[in-house]
Design a protein around this motif. Structure first.
Motif, PDB file in Angstrom:
ATOM      1  N   LYS A  93      30.429  36.993 -20.052  1.00 42.84           N
ATOM      2  CA  LYS A  93      29.923  38.073 -20.910  1.00 42.84           C
ATOM      3  C   LYS A  93      31.032  38.466 -21.892  1.00 42.84           C
ATOM      4  O   LYS A  93      32.206  38.080 -21.704  1.00 42.84           O
ATOM      5  CB  LYS A  93      29.480  39.262 -20.061  1.00 42.84           C
ATOM      6  N   TYR A  94      30.661  39.240 -22.926  1.00 47.06           N
ATOM      7  CA  TYR A  94      31.601  39.545 -24.019  1.00 47.06           C
ATOM      8  C   TYR A  94      32.956  40.062 -23.504  1.00 47.06           C
ATOM      9  O   TYR A  94      34.008  39.605 -23.956  1.00 47.06           O
ATOM     10  CB  TYR A  94      30.960  40.559 -24.978  1.00 47.06           C
ATOM     11  N   ASP A  95      32.926  41.004 -22.553  1.00 43.96           N
ATOM     12  CA  ASP A  95      34.176  41.628 -22.098  1.00 43.96           C
ATOM     13  C   ASP A  95      35.132  40.634 -21.437  1.00 43.96           C
ATOM     14  O   ASP A  95      36.334  40.886 -21.332  1.00 43.96           O
ATOM     15  CB  ASP A  95      33.891  42.760 -21.098  1.00 43.96           C
ATOM     16  N   ASP A  96      34.588  39.513 -20.956  1.00 43.08           N
ATOM     17  CA  ASP A  96      35.449  38.521 -20.279  1.00 43.08           C
ATOM     18  C   ASP A  96      36.513  37.948 -21.229  1.00 43.08           C
ATOM     19  O   ASP A  96      37.619  37.625 -20.800  1.00 43.08           O
ATOM     20  CB  ASP A  96      34.619  37.357 -19.722  1.00 43.08           C
ATOM     21  N   PHE A  97      36.163  37.811 -22.524  1.00 44.70           N
ATOM     22  CA  PHE A  97      37.158  37.250 -23.457  1.00 44.70           C
ATOM     23  C   PHE A  97      38.447  38.067 -23.389  1.00 44.70           C
ATOM     24  O   PHE A  97      39.541  37.535 -23.227  1.00 44.70           O
ATOM     25  CB  PHE A  97      36.638  37.286 -24.905  1.00 44.70           C
ATOM     26  N   GLU A  98      38.280  39.404 -23.484  1.00 45.58           N
ATOM     27  CA  GLU A  98      39.468  40.267 -23.506  1.00 45.58           C
ATOM     28  C   GLU A  98      40.102  40.376 -22.121  1.00 45.58           C
ATOM     29  O   GLU A  98      41.323  40.490 -22.003  1.00 45.58           O
ATOM     30  CB  GLU A  98      39.102  41.655 -24.045  1.00 45.58           C
ATOM     31  N   LYS A  99      39.267  40.302 -21.091  1.00 43.26           N
ATOM     32  CA  LYS A  99      39.816  40.350 -19.718  1.00 43.26           C
ATOM     33  C   LYS A  99      40.836  39.215 -19.531  1.00 43.26           C
ATOM     34  O   LYS A  99      41.945  39.433 -19.049  1.00 43.26           O
ATOM     35  CB  LYS A  99      38.666  40.200 -18.711  1.00 43.26           C
ATOM     36  N   ALA A 134      32.266  35.324 -29.451  1.00 43.46           N
ATOM     37  CA  ALA A 134      33.675  34.890 -29.497  1.00 43.46           C
ATOM     38  C   ALA A 134      34.363  35.258 -30.827  1.00 43.46           C
ATOM     39  O   ALA A 134      35.531  35.664 -30.830  1.00 43.46           O
ATOM     40  CB  ALA A 134      33.749  33.376 -29.289  1.00 43.46           C
ATOM     41  N   LEU A 135      33.650  35.157 -31.925  1.00 39.08           N
ATOM     42  CA  LEU A 135      34.291  35.374 -33.226  1.00 39.08           C
ATOM     43  C   LEU A 135      34.593  36.863 -33.441  1.00 39.08           C
ATOM     44  O   LEU A 135      35.655  37.222 -33.973  1.00 39.08           O
ATOM     45  CB  LEU A 135      33.415  34.802 -34.349  1.00 39.08           C
ATOM     46  N   LYS A 136      33.674  37.721 -32.984  1.00 43.19           N
ATOM     47  CA  LYS A 136      33.918  39.174 -33.047  1.00 43.19           C
ATOM     48  C   LYS A 136      35.141  39.519 -32.183  1.00 43.19           C
ATOM     49  O   LYS A 136      36.004  40.296 -32.573  1.00 43.19           O
ATOM     50  CB  LYS A 136      32.656  39.909 -32.539  1.00 43.19           C
ATOM     51  N   PHE A 137      35.193  38.892 -31.008  1.00 42.03           N
ATOM     52  CA  PHE A 137      36.333  39.132 -30.107  1.00 42.03           C
ATOM     53  C   PHE A 137      37.657  38.783 -30.798  1.00 42.03           C
ATOM     54  O   PHE A 137      38.635  39.533 -30.724  1.00 42.03           O
ATOM     55  CB  PHE A 137      36.170  38.315 -28.819  1.00 42.03           C
ATOM     56  N   ALA A 141      40.671  41.330 -31.422  1.00 45.98           N
ATOM     57  CA  ALA A 141      41.984  41.092 -30.804  1.00 45.98           C
ATOM     58  C   ALA A 141      43.076  41.128 -31.880  1.00 45.98           C
ATOM     59  O   ALA A 141      44.176  41.631 -31.646  1.00 45.98           O
ATOM     60  CB  ALA A 141      41.986  39.751 -30.073  1.00 45.98           C
ATOM     61  N   LYS A 142      42.746  40.608 -33.052  1.00 42.02           N
ATOM     62  CA  LYS A 142      43.709  40.665 -34.165  1.00 42.02           C
ATOM     63  C   LYS A 142      43.946  42.112 -34.585  1.00 42.02           C
ATOM     64  O   LYS A 142      45.085  42.548 -34.753  1.00 42.02           O
ATOM     65  CB  LYS A 142      43.157  39.897 -35.370  1.00 42.02           C
ATOM     66  N   ALA A 143      42.844  42.863 -34.740  1.00 38.77           N
ATOM     67  CA  ALA A 143      42.946  44.258 -35.187  1.00 38.77           C
ATOM     68  C   ALA A 143      43.765  45.085 -34.189  1.00 38.77           C
ATOM     69  O   ALA A 143      44.514  45.975 -34.578  1.00 38.77           O
ATOM     70  CB  ALA A 143      41.550  44.845 -35.352  1.00 38.77           C
TER      71      ALA A 143
END
Ligand SMILES: NC(=O)c1ccc[n+]([C@@H]2O[C@H](COP(=O)([O-])OP(=O)(O)OC[C@H]3O[C@@H](n4cnc5c(N)ncnc54)[C@H](OP(=O)(O)O)[C@@H]3O)[C@@H](O)[C@H]2O)c1
Length: 387
Positions: A93-99, A134-137, A141-143
């Protein structure tokens, strides 16, 4: 050392980068890194001009990132451009990218990554993570300052590469390239496309996992007759001649290999291949193509096998027999030296490994060829080594 501008980073990057998937290990266990030797290798590389380090979540069973993190203490972190990769196959899920990103920042003991890569994309994985955001993530992450540059590493056909390239304003891309894989995966076509789009390229598997460093005698003679340089230097020269290739990532497993590769890279210059050199490489490609080689690069992504088959080692024995003509040596190792459960014949055709192979090898079928070539009832004596 040749250094090249890498997107908008302040520091130019060294053309020789350190890949951290091939560290020295203890008791042949890929998950047990020899930490002391590996830290020595990393710091020696940095002290002698290498400033690009590439790791990833799964390398050495998750331990590569930890060891790189330790090596970069004591002021080394600031000296390098540090790249690691998001384990996209684990993302649900979306939050996993940042996790995973946060876990990796902790493991590597750093506040940010210079380069953050979506790992080993192919069509199926790309479709999945694109839909998960993924692209929004990457933008977020850059911001937040957690990553500086965003990229992807790639293992599929050119058309998929083109689609991914056109979907985002990528800061870099990592592809597999060496002189015998010019038409594989993204290949030279992909390199030219990156050049058009001004996306810096990092090359993985420049020696095809080590195969090009140890050519058989006829190929070695062909290379050396033309120029008295090592096979590794031929490979690096061929790659560094493309200005869009900013980093040649080399996975070096010993200090000796590092010292040799540093020496080679110190002598590399842009625009260093002549027409005659390209002719020699073309002939060498034909010589390799005339041999029956299984396309394995020992990346270990297929491992562990649920029933214990040592897939890369079986393929290595097959390739050694085919490339060096050393059938007896390979047969000896296959029949007597590796455990029965590690042998190709133990494959139960569950096919779990096949989707994980970046080279798309039909593993279960190729294991049958290994068994057919190497199984023998011959009695071996201990002096039966051919090379
Ligand atoms: N993103 C992805 O999907 C992905 C996939 C693959 C790799 N990578 C990254 O790219 C890096 C580079 O790929 P790679 O490790 O396959 O690179 P490679 O340079 O093609 O192969 C590395 C192997 O080449 C041999 N070698 C290196 N220098 C040598 C020398 N001077 N003399 C003799 N042999 C030498 C060693 O083999 P021996 O150990 O047999 O001696 C070493 O383990 C990896 O470490 C990893 O960081 C990423």
């Amino acid at each position: 050392m040749l250094y090249r501008k890498f997107n908008n980073l302040d520091k130019d990057v060294s053309v020789l980068g350190l890949g951290t998937m091939r560290f020295p290990v203890i008791n042949n266990d890929q998950n047990k890194i020899d930490e002391q030797k590996s830290i020595e290798i990393i710091r020696y590389a940095i002290d002698h001009g290498t400033n690009y380090i590439d790791t990833a979540y799964p390398y050495h069973g998750g331990n590569s990132e930890l060891v790189v993190g330790k090596a970069l203490l004591d002021g080394y972190r600031e000296k390098v451009t540090l790249a690691t990769k998001n384990p996209v196959w684990l993302v649900r899920k979306y939050d996993d990218f940042e996790k995973y990103l946060d876990e990796q920042l902790q493991k590597l003991q750093t506040e940010y990554f210079d380069v953050y890569i979506l790992h080993a994309l192919n069509k199926k994985m790309w479709d999945k993570i694109k839909n998960l955001g993924a692209l929004k993530f990457l933008d977020e992450a850059k911001a937040k300052g957690k990553i500086k540059l965003a990229g992807f590493s790639f293992h599929d056909e050119f058309e998929v590469y083109e689609e991914i390239m056109d979907s985002y304003n990528w800061d870099m891309c990592m592809i597999q390239l060496n002189y015998i894989d010019q038409d594989e995966q993204a290949g030279l076509k992909g390199l030219r496309y990156a050049e058009e789009k001004e996306v810096p390229i990092v090359v993985m598997e420049p020696l095809k996992g080590g195969l090009l460093a140890n050519p058989p005698e006829d190929i070695l003679l062909k290379l050396q007759k033309s120029r008295e340089i090592s096979p590794v230097e031929w490979s690096f020269k061929w790659l560094s001649n493309y200005p869009i290739i900013k980093v040649i990532l080399s996975g070096m497993s010993t200090m000796e290999q590092l010292v040799e590769n540093l020496e080679i890279s110190n002598g590399l210059e842009a625009d260093n291949m002549t027409e005659e050199d390209y002719k020699v490489i073309d002939e060498v490609i034909d010589m390799y193509n005339s041999r029956d080689i299984i396309d394995c690069t020992n990346c270990q992504y297929c491992m562990p096998c649920p029933v214990g088959v040592n897939i890369p080692f079986n393929f290595k024995l097959f390739n050694d027999a085919s490339i060096y003509g050393s059938l007896k040596n390979s047969a000896y190792q296959y029949n007597l030296l590796i455990k029965p459960e590690e042998q190709a014949s133990n494959c139960i055709e569950c096919h779990q490994c096949e989707p994980k192979c970046p080279q798309k090898i039909n593993i279960s079928q190729e294991l049958k060829r290994v068994e057919k070539l190497l199984r023998t009832d011959e009695e071996f004596e201990s002096n039966h080594w051919v090379y």
